[in-house]
Design a protein around this motif. Structure first.
Motif, PDB file in Angstrom:
ATOM      1  N   LEU A  91       0.882  -1.169   0.000  1.00 22.47           N
ATOM      2  CA  LEU A  91       0.000   0.000   0.000  1.00 22.47           C
ATOM      3  C   LEU A  91       0.915   1.213   0.000  1.00 22.47           C
ATOM      4  N   ASP A  92       0.678   2.090  -0.938  1.00 22.22           N
ATOM      5  CA  ASP A  92       1.533   3.257  -0.978  1.00 22.22           C
ATOM      6  C   ASP A  92       1.090   4.227   0.108  1.00 22.22           C
ATOM      7  N   LEU A  96      -1.240   9.123  -1.310  1.00 19.69           N
ATOM      8  CA  LEU A  96      -2.499   8.642  -1.891  1.00 19.69           C
ATOM      9  C   LEU A  96      -2.569   8.971  -3.365  1.00 19.69           C
ATOM     10  N   LEU A  97      -2.012  10.101  -3.732  1.00 18.53           N
ATOM     11  CA  LEU A  97      -2.128  10.575  -5.107  1.00 18.53           C
ATOM     12  C   LEU A  97      -1.036  10.029  -6.015  1.00 18.53           C
ATOM     13  N   GLY A  98      -0.174   9.175  -5.457  1.00 22.34           N
ATOM     14  CA  GLY A  98       0.804   8.502  -6.293  1.00 22.34           C
ATOM     15  C   GLY A  98       1.991   9.341  -6.713  1.00 22.34           C
ATOM     16  N   PRO A 107       4.731  17.676   0.977  1.00 23.17           N
ATOM     17  CA  PRO A 107       3.655  16.685   0.943  1.00 23.17           C
ATOM     18  C   PRO A 107       2.647  16.999  -0.160  1.00 23.17           C
ATOM     19  N   CYS A 108       1.925  15.973  -0.603  1.00 21.04           N
ATOM     20  CA  CYS A 108       0.867  16.199  -1.579  1.00 21.04           C
ATOM     21  C   CYS A 108      -0.340  16.792  -0.861  1.00 21.04           C
ATOM     22  N   ALA A 109      -1.287  17.253  -1.646  1.00 19.29           N
ATOM     23  CA  ALA A 109      -2.449  17.931  -1.074  1.00 19.29           C
ATOM     24  C   ALA A 109      -3.258  17.025  -0.149  1.00 19.29           C
ATOM     25  N   ALA A 110      -3.255  15.735  -0.442  1.00 21.91           N
ATOM     26  CA  ALA A 110      -4.090  14.819   0.329  1.00 21.91           C
ATOM     27  C   ALA A 110      -3.389  14.294   1.577  1.00 21.91           C
ATOM     28  N   HIS A 113      -4.882  14.399   5.164  1.00 24.69           N
ATOM     29  CA  HIS A 113      -6.197  13.743   5.196  1.00 24.69           C
ATOM     30  C   HIS A 113      -6.066  12.232   5.056  1.00 24.69           C
ATOM     31  N   TRP A 114      -5.045  11.817   4.367  1.00 23.26           N
ATOM     32  CA  TRP A 114      -4.868  10.402   4.037  1.00 23.26           C
ATOM     33  C   TRP A 114      -4.204   9.614   5.166  1.00 23.26           C
ATOM     34  N   LEU A 117      -6.296   7.449   7.791  1.00 21.79           N
ATOM     35  CA  LEU A 117      -6.958   6.285   7.204  1.00 21.79           C
ATOM     36  C   LEU A 117      -5.943   5.240   6.767  1.00 21.79           C
ATOM     37  N   ARG A 120      -4.982   3.097   9.530  1.00 15.11           N
ATOM     38  CA  ARG A 120      -5.985   2.087   9.869  1.00 15.11           C
ATOM     39  C   ARG A 120      -5.933   0.907   8.908  1.00 15.11           C
ATOM     40  N   ILE A 121      -5.766   1.207   7.635  1.00 14.51           N
ATOM     41  CA  ILE A 121      -5.703   0.140   6.648  1.00 14.51           C
ATOM     42  C   ILE A 121      -4.487  -0.745   6.925  1.00 14.51           C
TER      43      ILE A 121
ATOM     44  N   SER B   8      -5.398   8.690  -9.912  1.00 16.23           N
ATOM     45  CA  SER B   8      -4.465   9.650  -9.325  1.00 16.23           C
ATOM     46  C   SER B   8      -4.320  10.878 -10.215  1.00 16.23           C
ATOM     47  N   LEU B 133      -8.808  19.383  -0.044  1.00 22.54           N
ATOM     48  CA  LEU B 133      -7.494  18.969  -0.542  1.00 22.54           C
ATOM     49  C   LEU B 133      -6.680  20.132  -1.117  1.00 22.54           C
TER      50      LEU B 133
END
Lengths: 140, 140
Positions: A91-92, A96-98, A107-110, A113-114, A117, A120-121, B8, B133
DNA sequence: TGAGTTTATCATATGAATATGCTAAATCCA
DNA sequence: TGGATTTAGCATATTCATATGATAAACTCA
């Protein structure tokens, strides 16, 4: 989809072996039985099982009375270990946005927020073992 | 990986459009700028953006002064909406193990363990919007 | 030992996601 | 009007996960 097709095959095969281990102890199970039981292509599954053997999750024996078995108790084999054996990366979690360059510094925009979660995964995959997934009672 | 490569690209392009909308209002943004900004193949992105237009998430204009823009405010566009526009299905909530026949009556071994987490992932994708985002401050 | 069985390995095929390049259609503006 | 610009759409290429088939190696047991 969280798991690739191959990852799904690996998980289902491992669960089948965990169930059979309860019935017959350490008796090896042949590819043919596993493939038929979980309904996946036999030759392809053979290759996937071999990857699990090389990763140390399963043991195998050749010849008559040969087959595959769990290399350790079901409650010591996590989903993460199985999935990592056949697909990369699990799992990357980084991004999240690759984005390949997603770091804490840039960091990426997500990202924020990512993270929660993703944690948890990851926990789910690391903490859920074959023993948890084994069917208890009920029909096959 | 939770998102496909295409998913993505769609997300990153949409985030870029959300950021540009803050700067220039409803001015259309050209494919070239978006592709260069997020670092993805221009022609492929063009096709992905077109899918988002047909899904009603983006609007487009041809010719000089043309380009792409969000079809509605950023806080009304969820991740789920974007990802669903370009990849199907978003997330196989039915069965983690990919069994086609996994039902409540004959659930797979992972069913009860998977449901709670799947719900959280789905909520995350449905409740996180482009407005969430969008980068605020910080460097590009 | 040797025939039969089973996994291991290799070589190749298929299909879907990803990517590229070209042409058509729409739009703007001099 | 007509040339320039930009998206739309099509046709094709590439890559990778998935799948198939054949042969080699290991093992069992009569």
């Amino acid at each position: 989809m969280l798991l690739s097709q191959t990852g799904s095959y690996a998980m289902r095969a491992a669960i089948h072996l965990a169930e059979r281990a309860e019935e017959d102890g350490a008796e090896p199970v042949r590819v043919g039985e596993i493939a038929e039981s979980i309904g996946v292509p036999r030759n392809y599954l053979s290759k996937v099982l071999n990857q699990l053997v090389r990763a140390g999750v399963l043991s195998s024996e050749r010849g008559p009375r040969g087959g595959f078995a769990l290399a350790m108790p079901a409650d010591e084999i996590s989903m993460a270990r199985i999935v990592e054996s056949v697909e990369t990366p699990l799992l990357d979690r980084r991004c999240l946005l690759g984005r390949p360059e997603c770091t804490d510094a840039d960091p990426c925009a997500a990202h924020p927020h990512w993270q929660a979660l993703a944690d948890r995964i990851t926990s789910f995959l690391e903490e859920t073992t074959l023993a948890d997934l084994r069917r208890t009672g009920g029909k096959r």
